[in-house]
Design a protein around this motif. Structure first.
Motif, short mmCIF file in Angstrom:
data_model
loop_
_atom_site.label_atom_id
_atom_site.label_comp_id
_atom_site.label_asym_id
_atom_site.label_seq_id
_atom_site.Cartn_x
_atom_site.Cartn_y
_atom_site.Cartn_z
N LEU A 145 0.82 -1.20 0.00
CA LEU A 145 0.00 0.00 0.00
C LEU A 145 0.86 1.26 0.00
N SER A 146 1.92 1.22 0.80
CA SER A 146 2.80 2.38 0.86
C SER A 146 3.51 2.59 -0.46
N LEU A 147 4.00 1.49 -1.06
CA LEU A 147 4.69 1.59 -2.34
C LEU A 147 3.78 2.10 -3.44
N SER A 148 2.53 1.61 -3.45
CA SER A 148 1.61 2.03 -4.49
C SER A 148 1.25 3.50 -4.35
N THR A 149 1.17 3.99 -3.11
CA THR A 149 0.88 5.40 -2.89
C THR A 149 2.03 6.28 -3.34
N LEU A 150 3.25 5.85 -2.99
CA LEU A 150 4.42 6.62 -3.37
C LEU A 150 4.62 6.64 -4.88
N ALA A 151 4.35 5.52 -5.51
CA ALA A 151 4.56 5.42 -6.96
C ALA A 151 3.42 6.01 -7.75
N GLY A 152 2.31 6.33 -7.07
CA GLY A 152 1.17 6.91 -7.76
C GLY A 152 0.38 5.90 -8.56
N ILE A 153 0.45 4.64 -8.16
CA ILE A 153 -0.24 3.58 -8.89
C ILE A 153 -1.64 3.42 -8.29
N HIS A 154 -2.67 3.65 -9.09
CA HIS A 154 -4.04 3.53 -8.60
C HIS A 154 -4.86 2.81 -9.66
N SER A 155 -4.78 1.46 -9.68
CA SER A 155 -5.58 0.70 -10.63
C SER A 155 -7.06 0.83 -10.31
N ILE A 156 -7.40 0.87 -9.03
CA ILE A 156 -8.77 1.05 -8.56
C ILE A 156 -8.75 2.14 -7.49
N THR A 157 -9.60 3.13 -7.63
CA THR A 157 -9.66 4.23 -6.68
C THR A 157 -11.02 4.25 -6.01
N THR A 158 -11.04 4.35 -4.69
CA THR A 158 -12.30 4.41 -3.96
C THR A 158 -12.09 5.22 -2.68
N VAL A 159 -13.07 5.18 -1.78
CA VAL A 159 -12.97 5.90 -0.51
C VAL A 159 -12.01 5.15 0.41
N SER A 160 -11.62 5.80 1.50
CA SER A 160 -10.74 5.13 2.47
C SER A 160 -11.52 4.69 3.71
N GLN A 161 -12.31 5.62 4.29
CA GLN A 161 -13.09 5.29 5.48
C GLN A 161 -14.40 6.08 5.47
N VAL A 162 -15.50 5.39 5.74
CA VAL A 162 -16.84 6.00 5.72
C VAL A 162 -17.56 5.67 7.01
N SER A 163 -18.20 6.66 7.60
CA SER A 163 -18.98 6.47 8.82
C SER A 163 -20.44 6.20 8.44
N VAL A 164 -21.01 5.09 8.95
CA VAL A 164 -22.37 4.68 8.60
C VAL A 164 -23.13 4.27 9.85
N ARG A 165 -24.45 4.18 9.72
CA ARG A 165 -25.31 3.84 10.84
C ARG A 165 -25.79 2.39 10.72
N VAL A 166 -25.91 1.72 11.86
CA VAL A 166 -26.43 0.35 11.90
C VAL A 166 -27.84 0.32 11.32
N GLY A 167 -28.11 -0.64 10.44
CA GLY A 167 -29.43 -0.79 9.83
C GLY A 167 -29.61 0.00 8.56
N GLY A 168 -28.69 0.92 8.28
CA GLY A 168 -28.80 1.74 7.07
C GLY A 168 -28.17 1.08 5.87
N SER A 169 -27.85 1.88 4.86
CA SER A 169 -27.21 1.38 3.65
C SER A 169 -26.21 2.41 3.16
N ILE A 170 -25.27 1.97 2.33
CA ILE A 170 -24.24 2.86 1.80
C ILE A 170 -23.87 2.40 0.39
N THR A 171 -23.64 3.36 -0.49
CA THR A 171 -23.18 3.07 -1.85
C THR A 171 -21.77 3.58 -2.00
N ILE A 172 -20.88 2.70 -2.46
CA ILE A 172 -19.47 3.01 -2.61
C ILE A 172 -19.09 2.98 -4.08
#
Length: 340
Positions: A21-48
């Motif tokens: 993970l560290s190497l990919s960040t330093l090298a700028g390699i991002h084959s797939i890009t998404t969120v890192s951390q999301v706060s959600v509520r129990v019983g709810g739903s989330i789209t990523i």
């Protein structure tokens, strides 16, 4: 860039994962890009949203559940049917596939956006869900925002988390106060406690896409759709029309019109007939009675020739006919007259 490994222990896998993970960040390699951390509520739903590179357009995408890449299990794939818990869709034009997780529980914490690689190790990017029974530290009840092109739009990001406020385009640049993304101006303000607001000066068609509300180490994905409400919108020259769909409604309409015309004609005819009958009855009630008196001229001053001439006097009286009941004739009701 991550690959599934099969011959490493769990401890060694965690160490190697952090290094990669560290190497990919330093090298700028991002084959797939998404969120890192999301706060959600129990019983709810989330789209990523998961952004991928062009070479993976025709590859199978999937969501993998687990804290480590080596031992995560497939939750849902694009070549599978959606379930009540998970759903997935792939927008190949924008090169983004989205995964939705419903009925969130405390166990829904660690996931991976992943792509199958034919003849090689799959690739994936990790994201974490912070599931809470309270109000999420960075909340967004409605992840779908719709606006009209040429008009401003405001996005509210309720939060209780500490850290710097940011507004980012998924896979693109971030703003901290104001600036432009894809030639669209943005301004970030926090005039209301517990909420920071992002205002887009003028929504454009190319502004549509996935963005991130960021506060500290938390992110919340928000999708913006720009609708073109221009009155000068040009319609296609020819639009196929299914005539069979209009046959039954059109036939019913014609039948209703014919019935209405027939009823109107019959009522009009009945009205005319009734009027004529009333006029005839009134004419029959108008009867003229005539009284004739026959007298002979007996004047002494008349000449013998004039005395021989009979004089007839007549009077005419118009009267309404009266309906008198028939009375049986007898001697008292008969008047005899003698005409000389």
């Amino acid at each position: 860039m991550l690959f599934r490994l099969t011959s490493l222990s769990l401890t060694n896998m965690d160490v190697l994962l952090r290094v990669l993970l560290s190497l990919s960040t330093l090298a700028g390699i991002h084959s797939i890009t998404t969120v890192s951390q999301v706060s959600v509520r129990v019983g709810g739903s989330i789209t990523i949203p998961c952004l991928y590179e062009s070479q993976y357009i025709n590859h199978v995408k999937y969501l993998c559940k687990g804290s480590t890449w080596n031992f995560c299990s497939d939750a849902i794939k694009t070549n599978q049917h959606n379930t009540g818990k998970f759903s997935i869709s792939d927008d190949k034009q924008r090169k983004i596939f989205t995964v939705t997780i419903n009925h969130l529980t405390k166990e829904d914490t660690d996931y991976w956006c992943a792509v199958e690689i034919n003849g090689g190790g799959d690739e994936g990017t990790y994201f974490k869900l912070s599931v809470t029974t309270k109000t999420p530290s960075l909340d967004k009840t409605n992840q779908e925002i719709t606006g009209s092109t040429g008009r401003p739009i405001a996005i509210n990001c309720p939060n209780s988390n500490s850290g710097e406020m940011k507004w980012c385009r998924l896979g693109g640049s971030c703003l901290t106060k104001s600036g432009s993304i894809h030639e669209t101006g943005f301004t970030i303000s926090a005039s209301v406690a517990g909420v920071f607001t992002v205002t887009m000066s003028e929504l454009k068609t190319e502004s549509s896409g996935w963005y991130l509300c960021v506060k500290g180490d938390l992110q919340m994905p928000v999708h913006i759709t720009a609708n073109n409400n221009s009155k000068d919108l040009v319609l296609p020259q020819s639009v196929p029309v299914d005539l069979n769909a209009y046959i039954i409604p059109l036939s019913l309409l014609i039948f209703i019109v014919l019935v209405t015309v027939f009823i109107w004609f019959m009522l009009k005819r009945h009205k005319q007939t009734k009027k004529a009958a009333s006029a005839m009855t009134a004419a029959e009630e108008e009867i003229t009675y005539s009284t004739v008196t026959h007298k002979r001229n007996t004047s002494s001053q008349s000449s013998p020739a004039e005395s021989a001439v009979d004089v007839v006097y007549s009077s005419v009286i118009p009267m309404k006919q009266q309906h008198v009941p028939m009375v049986e004739a007898n001697d008292e009701n008969v008047t005899y007259s003698t005409l000389a």
